[in-house]
Design a protein around this motif. Structure first.
Motif, PDB file in Angstrom:
ATOM      1  N   PHE A 126       0.849  -1.183   0.000  1.00 44.58           N
ATOM      2  CA  PHE A 126       0.000   0.000   0.000  1.00 44.58           C
ATOM      3  C   PHE A 126       0.888   1.237   0.000  1.00 44.58           C
ATOM      4  CE2 PHE A 126      -2.615  -3.255   1.979  1.00 44.58           C
ATOM      5  CZ  PHE A 126      -3.803  -3.107   1.287  1.00 44.58           C
ATOM      6  N   THR A 127       0.549   2.216  -0.827  1.00 44.46           N
ATOM      7  CA  THR A 127       1.268   3.480  -0.851  1.00 44.46           C
ATOM      8  C   THR A 127       0.256   4.605  -0.927  1.00 44.46           C
ATOM      9  OG1 THR A 127       1.437   3.499  -3.265  1.00 44.46           O
ATOM     10  CG2 THR A 127       3.272   2.502  -2.051  1.00 44.46           C
ATOM     11  N   GLY A 128       0.660   5.771  -0.471  1.00 49.91           N
ATOM     12  CA  GLY A 128      -0.213   6.929  -0.586  1.00 49.91           C
ATOM     13  C   GLY A 128       0.097   7.972   0.453  1.00 49.91           C
ATOM     14  N   PRO A 129      -0.649   9.059   0.425  1.00 53.94           N
ATOM     15  CA  PRO A 129      -0.460  10.107   1.429  1.00 53.94           C
ATOM     16  C   PRO A 129      -0.725   9.546   2.833  1.00 53.94           C
ATOM     17  CG  PRO A 129      -1.906  10.866  -0.341  1.00 53.94           C
ATOM     18  CD  PRO A 129      -1.694   9.393  -0.536  1.00 53.94           C
TER      19      PRO A 129
ATOM     20  N   PHE B  36      -5.309   6.024   3.950  1.00 56.94           N
ATOM     21  CA  PHE B  36      -4.219   5.056   3.892  1.00 56.94           C
ATOM     22  C   PHE B  36      -4.322   4.083   5.061  1.00 56.94           C
ATOM     23  CE2 PHE B  36      -0.046   3.585   5.192  1.00 56.94           C
ATOM     24  CZ  PHE B  36       0.421   3.017   4.027  1.00 56.94           C
ATOM     25  N   CYS B  37      -4.514   4.617   6.255  1.00 55.76           N
ATOM     26  CA  CYS B  37      -4.613   3.767   7.450  1.00 55.76           C
ATOM     27  C   CYS B  37      -5.800   2.817   7.349  1.00 55.76           C
ATOM     28  CB  CYS B  37      -4.720   4.628   8.707  1.00 55.76           C
ATOM     29  SG  CYS B  37      -3.236   5.596   9.022  1.00 55.76           S
ATOM     30  N   GLU B  38      -6.908   3.283   6.803  1.00 55.61           N
ATOM     31  CA  GLU B  38      -8.090   2.428   6.642  1.00 55.61           C
ATOM     32  C   GLU B  38      -7.831   1.292   5.660  1.00 55.61           C
ATOM     33  OE1 GLU B  38     -11.096   5.295   5.593  1.00 55.61           O
ATOM     34  OE2 GLU B  38     -11.560   5.724   7.702  1.00 55.61           O
TER      35      GLU B  38
ATOM     36  N   VAL C 215      -4.893  -0.157   5.019  1.00 58.93           N
ATOM     37  CA  VAL C 215      -4.033  -1.137   5.685  1.00 58.93           C
ATOM     38  C   VAL C 215      -4.838  -1.900   6.731  1.00 58.93           C
ATOM     39  CG1 VAL C 215      -1.991  -1.448   7.141  1.00 58.93           C
ATOM     40  CG2 VAL C 215      -1.922   0.159   5.216  1.00 58.93           C
ATOM     41  N   ALA C 216      -5.664  -1.200   7.515  1.00 59.11           N
ATOM     42  CA  ALA C 216      -6.487  -1.851   8.537  1.00 59.11           C
ATOM     43  C   ALA C 216      -7.445  -2.870   7.912  1.00 59.11           C
ATOM     44  CB  ALA C 216      -7.263  -0.808   9.336  1.00 59.11           C
ATOM     45  N   ALA C 217      -8.005  -2.551   6.749  1.00 62.22           N
ATOM     46  CA  ALA C 217      -8.904  -3.489   6.070  1.00 62.22           C
ATOM     47  C   ALA C 217      -8.152  -4.757   5.660  1.00 62.22           C
ATOM     48  CB  ALA C 217      -9.539  -2.824   4.847  1.00 62.22           C
ATOM     49  N   ALA C 218      -6.929  -4.603   5.180  1.00 61.48           N
ATOM     50  CA  ALA C 218      -6.127  -5.771   4.804  1.00 61.48           C
ATOM     51  C   ALA C 218      -5.828  -6.627   6.040  1.00 61.48           C
ATOM     52  CB  ALA C 218      -4.827  -5.337   4.130  1.00 61.48           C
TER      53      ALA C 218
END
Length: 101
Positions: A25-28, A33-35, A37-40
């Motif tokens: 995952f990449t992004g600002p 972004f945190c959501e 990663v949390a979903a994964a």
């Protein structure tokens, strides 16, 4: 201009589609972004390594890799099997491999 009710929805991911073993995952560095990663993580992925961050002059850009635990186990088993194959070919753990750094 069509209203929202007539716009086509994005195609759904088939339930039978196999999950990727590795995702990056990449992004600002923001809530979105945190959501993601949390979903994964909620889907069974685990963090792989530390997050990375850089600054593009305006925004902090972050990256985080995630992997499925089964992928790690599979890779570890493949490495162990390769080592076993080398040892059964006459290369013991204590023997030097000439010509290899």
């Amino acid at each position: 201009m069509p209203d929202a009710s007539t716009q086509a929805a994005p195609p759904a991911t088939p339930a039978t589609e196999e999950k990727l073993a590795y995702r990056l995952f990449t992004g600002p560095d923001d809530r979105s972004f945190c959501e993601r990663v949390a979903a994964a993580l909620a889907e069974g992925y685990v963090l792989h390594g530390s997050p990375a961050a850089t600054f593009n002059g305006t925004t902090v850009i972050v990256a985080q890799a995630v992997v499925l635990p089964a992928a790690i186990a599979s890779a570890d088993a493949a490495v162990a099997s390769a080592v076993d194959d080398l040892e059964s070919d006459g290369f013991g753990a204590d023997e030097a491999f000439e010509g290899h750094a």
